[in-house]
Structure formats: structure tokens, C-alpha cells
Write a protein that holds these residues in place. Structure first.
Motif, PDB file in Angstrom:
ATOM      1  N   VAL A  92      -2.478  -4.390   6.535  1.00  0.00           N
ATOM      2  CA  VAL A  92      -2.919  -2.999   6.454  1.00  0.00           C
ATOM      3  C   VAL A  92      -4.106  -2.846   7.403  1.00  0.00           C
ATOM      4  O   VAL A  92      -5.181  -3.372   7.142  1.00  0.00           O
ATOM      5  CB  VAL A  92      -3.339  -2.606   5.017  1.00  0.00           C
ATOM      6  CG1 VAL A  92      -3.826  -1.164   4.987  1.00  0.00           C
ATOM      7  CG2 VAL A  92      -2.194  -2.820   4.033  1.00  0.00           C
ATOM      8  N   ILE A  93      -3.880  -2.164   8.511  1.00  0.00           N
ATOM      9  CA  ILE A  93      -4.950  -1.807   9.436  1.00  0.00           C
ATOM     10  C   ILE A  93      -4.978  -0.281   9.433  1.00  0.00           C
ATOM     11  O   ILE A  93      -4.110   0.359  10.041  1.00  0.00           O
ATOM     12  CB  ILE A  93      -4.713  -2.361  10.855  1.00  0.00           C
ATOM     13  CG1 ILE A  93      -4.595  -3.885  10.812  1.00  0.00           C
ATOM     14  CG2 ILE A  93      -5.850  -1.916  11.796  1.00  0.00           C
ATOM     15  CD1 ILE A  93      -4.219  -4.522  12.137  1.00  0.00           C
ATOM     16  N   PRO A  94      -5.907   0.305   8.685  1.00  0.00           N
ATOM     17  CA  PRO A  94      -5.885   1.751   8.462  1.00  0.00           C
ATOM     18  C   PRO A  94      -5.709   2.574   9.742  1.00  0.00           C
ATOM     19  O   PRO A  94      -6.396   2.363  10.737  1.00  0.00           O
ATOM     20  CB  PRO A  94      -7.246   2.020   7.807  1.00  0.00           C
ATOM     21  CG  PRO A  94      -7.535   0.742   7.074  1.00  0.00           C
ATOM     22  CD  PRO A  94      -7.042  -0.328   8.005  1.00  0.00           C
ATOM     23  N   GLY A  95      -4.742   3.468   9.663  1.00  0.00           N
ATOM     24  CA  GLY A  95      -4.450   4.371  10.756  1.00  0.00           C
ATOM     25  C   GLY A  95      -3.665   3.763  11.896  1.00  0.00           C
ATOM     26  O   GLY A  95      -3.264   4.468  12.817  1.00  0.00           O
ATOM     27  N   LYS A  96      -3.409   2.437  11.828  1.00  0.00           N
ATOM     28  CA  LYS A  96      -2.786   1.772  12.970  1.00  0.00           C
ATOM     29  C   LYS A  96      -1.553   0.936  12.653  1.00  0.00           C
ATOM     30  O   LYS A  96      -0.589   0.951  13.400  1.00  0.00           O
ATOM     31  CB  LYS A  96      -3.807   0.881  13.673  1.00  0.00           C
ATOM     32  CG  LYS A  96      -4.947   1.652  14.283  1.00  0.00           C
ATOM     33  CD  LYS A  96      -5.913   0.733  14.981  1.00  0.00           C
ATOM     34  CE  LYS A  96      -7.050   1.570  15.558  1.00  0.00           C
ATOM     35  NZ  LYS A  96      -8.030   0.762  16.247  1.00  0.00           N
ATOM     36  N   ARG A  97      -1.606   0.175  11.550  1.00  0.00           N
ATOM     37  CA  ARG A  97      -0.522  -0.786  11.324  1.00  0.00           C
ATOM     38  C   ARG A  97      -0.333  -1.022   9.830  1.00  0.00           C
ATOM     39  O   ARG A  97      -1.304  -1.234   9.103  1.00  0.00           O
ATOM     40  CB  ARG A  97      -0.869  -2.091  12.031  1.00  0.00           C
ATOM     41  CG  ARG A  97       0.270  -3.048  12.189  1.00  0.00           C
ATOM     42  CD  ARG A  97      -0.133  -4.080  13.244  1.00  0.00           C
ATOM     43  NE  ARG A  97       0.623  -5.297  13.110  1.00  0.00           N
ATOM     44  CZ  ARG A  97       1.721  -5.580  13.803  1.00  0.00           C
ATOM     45  NH1 ARG A  97       2.189  -4.724  14.662  1.00  0.00           N
ATOM     46  NH2 ARG A  97       2.344  -6.729  13.625  1.00  0.00           N
ATOM     47  N   LEU A  98       0.928  -1.008   9.417  1.00  0.00           N
ATOM     48  CA  LEU A  98       1.298  -1.248   8.029  1.00  0.00           C
ATOM     49  C   LEU A  98       2.525  -2.145   8.037  1.00  0.00           C
ATOM     50  O   LEU A  98       3.497  -1.862   8.747  1.00  0.00           O
ATOM     51  CB  LEU A  98       1.612   0.081   7.328  1.00  0.00           C
ATOM     52  CG  LEU A  98       1.967   0.020   5.854  1.00  0.00           C
ATOM     53  CD1 LEU A  98       0.743  -0.391   5.029  1.00  0.00           C
ATOM     54  CD2 LEU A  98       2.494   1.369   5.377  1.00  0.00           C
ATOM     55  N   ALA A  99       2.484  -3.220   7.260  1.00  0.00           N
ATOM     56  CA  ALA A  99       3.614  -4.148   7.234  1.00  0.00           C
ATOM     57  C   ALA A  99       3.818  -4.678   5.824  1.00  0.00           C
ATOM     58  O   ALA A  99       2.865  -4.827   5.060  1.00  0.00           O
ATOM     59  CB  ALA A  99       3.368  -5.307   8.192  1.00  0.00           C
ATOM     60  N   TRP A 100       5.074  -4.937   5.501  1.00  0.00           N
ATOM     61  CA  TRP A 100       5.407  -5.513   4.205  1.00  0.00           C
ATOM     62  C   TRP A 100       6.635  -6.391   4.327  1.00  0.00           C
ATOM     63  O   TRP A 100       7.364  -6.344   5.315  1.00  0.00           O
ATOM     64  CB  TRP A 100       5.638  -4.430   3.156  1.00  0.00           C
ATOM     65  CG  TRP A 100       6.801  -3.509   3.410  1.00  0.00           C
ATOM     66  CD1 TRP A 100       8.127  -3.757   3.206  1.00  0.00           C
ATOM     67  CD2 TRP A 100       6.735  -2.181   3.914  1.00  0.00           C
ATOM     68  NE1 TRP A 100       8.887  -2.666   3.542  1.00  0.00           N
ATOM     69  CE2 TRP A 100       8.047  -1.677   3.981  1.00  0.00           C
ATOM     70  CE3 TRP A 100       5.687  -1.353   4.320  1.00  0.00           C
ATOM     71  CZ2 TRP A 100       8.348  -0.403   4.437  1.00  0.00           C
ATOM     72  CZ3 TRP A 100       5.981  -0.085   4.768  1.00  0.00           C
ATOM     73  CH2 TRP A 100       7.295   0.380   4.821  1.00  0.00           C
ATOM     74  N   SER A 101       6.858  -7.180   3.303  1.00  0.00           N
ATOM     75  CA  SER A 101       8.072  -7.986   3.198  1.00  0.00           C
ATOM     76  C   SER A 101       8.629  -7.819   1.796  1.00  0.00           C
ATOM     77  O   SER A 101       7.913  -7.439   0.869  1.00  0.00           O
ATOM     78  CB  SER A 101       7.765  -9.462   3.480  1.00  0.00           C
ATOM     79  OG  SER A 101       6.844  -9.963   2.532  1.00  0.00           O
ATOM     80  N   GLY A 102       9.914  -8.085   1.682  1.00  0.00           N
ATOM     81  CA  GLY A 102      10.554  -7.984   0.380  1.00  0.00           C
ATOM     82  C   GLY A 102      11.967  -8.514   0.449  1.00  0.00           C
ATOM     83  O   GLY A 102      12.500  -8.755   1.537  1.00  0.00           O
ATOM     84  N   ASP A 103      12.557  -8.723  -0.708  1.00  0.00           N
ATOM     85  CA  ASP A 103      13.931  -9.201  -0.716  1.00  0.00           C
ATOM     86  C   ASP A 103      14.725  -8.553  -1.835  1.00  0.00           C
ATOM     87  O   ASP A 103      14.177  -8.138  -2.854  1.00  0.00           O
ATOM     88  CB  ASP A 103      13.985 -10.729  -0.817  1.00  0.00           C
ATOM     89  CG  ASP A 103      13.353 -11.241  -2.082  1.00  0.00           C
ATOM     90  OD1 ASP A 103      14.095 -11.469  -3.059  1.00  0.00           O
ATOM     91  OD2 ASP A 103      12.128 -11.405  -2.098  1.00  0.00           O
ATOM     92  N   THR A 104      16.026  -8.451  -1.576  1.00  0.00           N
ATOM     93  CA  THR A 104      16.957  -7.917  -2.555  1.00  0.00           C
ATOM     94  C   THR A 104      18.372  -8.339  -2.182  1.00  0.00           C
ATOM     95  O   THR A 104      18.722  -8.367  -0.998  1.00  0.00           O
ATOM     96  CB  THR A 104      16.875  -6.372  -2.644  1.00  0.00           C
ATOM     97  OG1 THR A 104      17.723  -5.918  -3.699  1.00  0.00           O
ATOM     98  CG2 THR A 104      17.294  -5.693  -1.357  1.00  0.00           C
ATOM     99  N   ASN A 105      19.140  -8.714  -3.132  1.00  0.00           N
ATOM    100  CA  ASN A 105      20.570  -9.008  -2.957  1.00  0.00           C
ATOM    101  C   ASN A 105      20.884  -9.904  -1.752  1.00  0.00           C
ATOM    102  O   ASN A 105      21.799  -9.628  -0.988  1.00  0.00           O
ATOM    103  CB  ASN A 105      21.359  -7.705  -2.840  1.00  0.00           C
ATOM    104  CG  ASN A 105      21.385  -6.934  -4.129  1.00  0.00           C
ATOM    105  OD1 ASN A 105      20.611  -7.197  -5.043  1.00  0.00           O
ATOM    106  ND2 ASN A 105      22.256  -5.960  -4.240  1.00  0.00           N
ATOM    107  N   GLY A 106      20.117 -10.966  -1.559  1.00  0.00           N
ATOM    108  CA  GLY A 106      20.387 -11.899  -0.475  1.00  0.00           C
ATOM    109  C   GLY A 106      19.886 -11.459   0.882  1.00  0.00           C
ATOM    110  O   GLY A 106      20.263 -12.035   1.908  1.00  0.00           O
ATOM    111  N   ILE A 107      19.036 -10.437   0.915  1.00  0.00           N
ATOM    112  CA  ILE A 107      18.434  -9.956   2.166  1.00  0.00           C
ATOM    113  C   ILE A 107      16.927 -10.091   2.044  1.00  0.00           C
ATOM    114  O   ILE A 107      16.327  -9.571   1.098  1.00  0.00           O
ATOM    115  CB  ILE A 107      18.781  -8.474   2.428  1.00  0.00           C
ATOM    116  CG1 ILE A 107      20.285  -8.257   2.494  1.00  0.00           C
ATOM    117  CG2 ILE A 107      18.089  -7.978   3.698  1.00  0.00           C
ATOM    118  CD1 ILE A 107      20.693  -6.785   2.474  1.00  0.00           C
ATOM    119  N   PHE A 108      16.309 -10.770   3.009  1.00  0.00           N
ATOM    120  CA  PHE A 108      14.851 -10.836   3.087  1.00  0.00           C
ATOM    121  C   PHE A 108      14.442 -10.021   4.302  1.00  0.00           C
ATOM    122  O   PHE A 108      14.871 -10.310   5.429  1.00  0.00           O
ATOM    123  CB  PHE A 108      14.353 -12.274   3.213  1.00  0.00           C
ATOM    124  CG  PHE A 108      12.852 -12.349   3.361  1.00  0.00           C
ATOM    125  CD1 PHE A 108      12.034 -12.121   2.262  1.00  0.00           C
ATOM    126  CD2 PHE A 108      12.265 -12.594   4.584  1.00  0.00           C
ATOM    127  CE1 PHE A 108      10.649 -12.157   2.390  1.00  0.00           C
ATOM    128  CE2 PHE A 108      10.877 -12.632   4.723  1.00  0.00           C
ATOM    129  CZ  PHE A 108      10.076 -12.411   3.614  1.00  0.00           C
TER     130      PHE A 108
END
Length: 153
Positions: free
Chosen positions: A72-88
Motif C-alpha cells: 500500500v503506497i497511498p495514491g500510487k500503488r495497491l497490491a494483494w494476493s489471494g487464492d480460490t479454487n486452485g488459483i493463486f
């Protein structure tokens, strides 16, 4: 945080939004409100602040997903990861002012998918992801421009 450059599916897109980076950032980080402007997301709930390590539960395309904010870089960059049903997945959003007055924003997004489900049908999965990313960018642009467009001089 970056996408997995060795993943079997990677989609990158960008769009010019005629609205300020602050407006676009506000839409992206109001995770609980995503379903209000993106009809492809049926539920979204952030647990905690918009900060590295916070999680959110959301649903799209009939899939329930739990994601963790990784950057989280306010105003510039947002990133996340997650998984569901065999997809990461790893999803990264980058915002940059597109003009000197800060009235428009270059929005870049990239997402990688890996996992057993992806390896079984990478071409199909890439098509699904590309459609989802293109639609998300369209909804984001439309909403941001509707509520924060540049005024005519």
C-alpha cells in the motif's frame, strides 16, 4: 509486491482516466464499496485498515476469495494476493498523474494466476482474467469520470 512473472497466466492492462489520482485511489481502496460500482463484484468486506497485512473477503464470477494486502503506497500503488479454487492470484494496481494539473490518471494493472486449475487450462484462464480486468478498468474509469471528471475550461 509484484506479480509472479513465471506464472502461466499474466494479464496487464492500462487505461487513462479523466479524474484525479486521489479520486481513483479512493475508489480502489474503498473495498467495501466495490460492488456499488463494479457489478462483477457481488460482495467485498475489508477486515481492518487499508494497510499491508489486512485481509478482505470478496466474491466475483461465483468465486469467494480471501485476499491479503501486500503493498500500500497511498495514491500510487495497491497490491494483494489471494487464492480460490486452485488459483493463486497476485494483483497490482499502479496510479500516476497523466497531466501536469493532476486532473487525469494513468491506471496500470497487472495480475498473475498460478496453481493447478490454471495449469490445466491456461488459455481459457487467461481469457477469463483478461475479460475481468478489462471490465474492471472500464467500471473504474466510468465511475471515476462520472464523479470526478475534469471540468471544461
Amino acid at each position: 509486491m509484484n506479480i509472479d512473472s513465471s506464472a502461466p497466466v499474466i494479464v496487464s492492462e492500462e487505461v487513462l482516466v479523466l479524474s484525479s489520482p486521489a479520486r481513483v485511489w479512493a475508489l480502489l481502496t474503498a473495498i467495501d464499496q466495490w460492488p456499488e460500482w463494479n457489478p462483477d463484484i457481488t460482495a467485498a468486506a475489508l477486515k481492518g485498515p487499508v494497510a499491508v497485512g489486512s485481509t478482505f473477503q470478496w466474491a466475483t464470477a461465483g468465486l469467494a476469495i480471501v485476499s491479503t494486502l501486500g503493498e500500500v503506497i497511498p495514491g500510487k500503488r495497491l497490491a494483494w494476493s489471494g487464492d480460490t479454487n486452485g488459483i493463486f492470484g497476485i494483483h497490482v494496481w499502479t496510479l500516476e498523474p497523466a497531466d501536469a494539473k493532476g486532473e487525469s490518471t494513468r491506471v496500470r494493472t497487472a495480475e498473475s494466476w498460478s496453481g493447478d486449475a490454471v495449469q490445466q487450462a491456461p488459455a481459457m484462464m487467461e481469457g477469463l482474467l483478461r475479460s475481468a480486468i478489462t471490465a474492471w478498468l472500464g467500471h473504474l474509469r466510468s465511475t471515476a469520470e462520472q464523479h470526478g471528471a475534469r471540468t471544461a475550461a
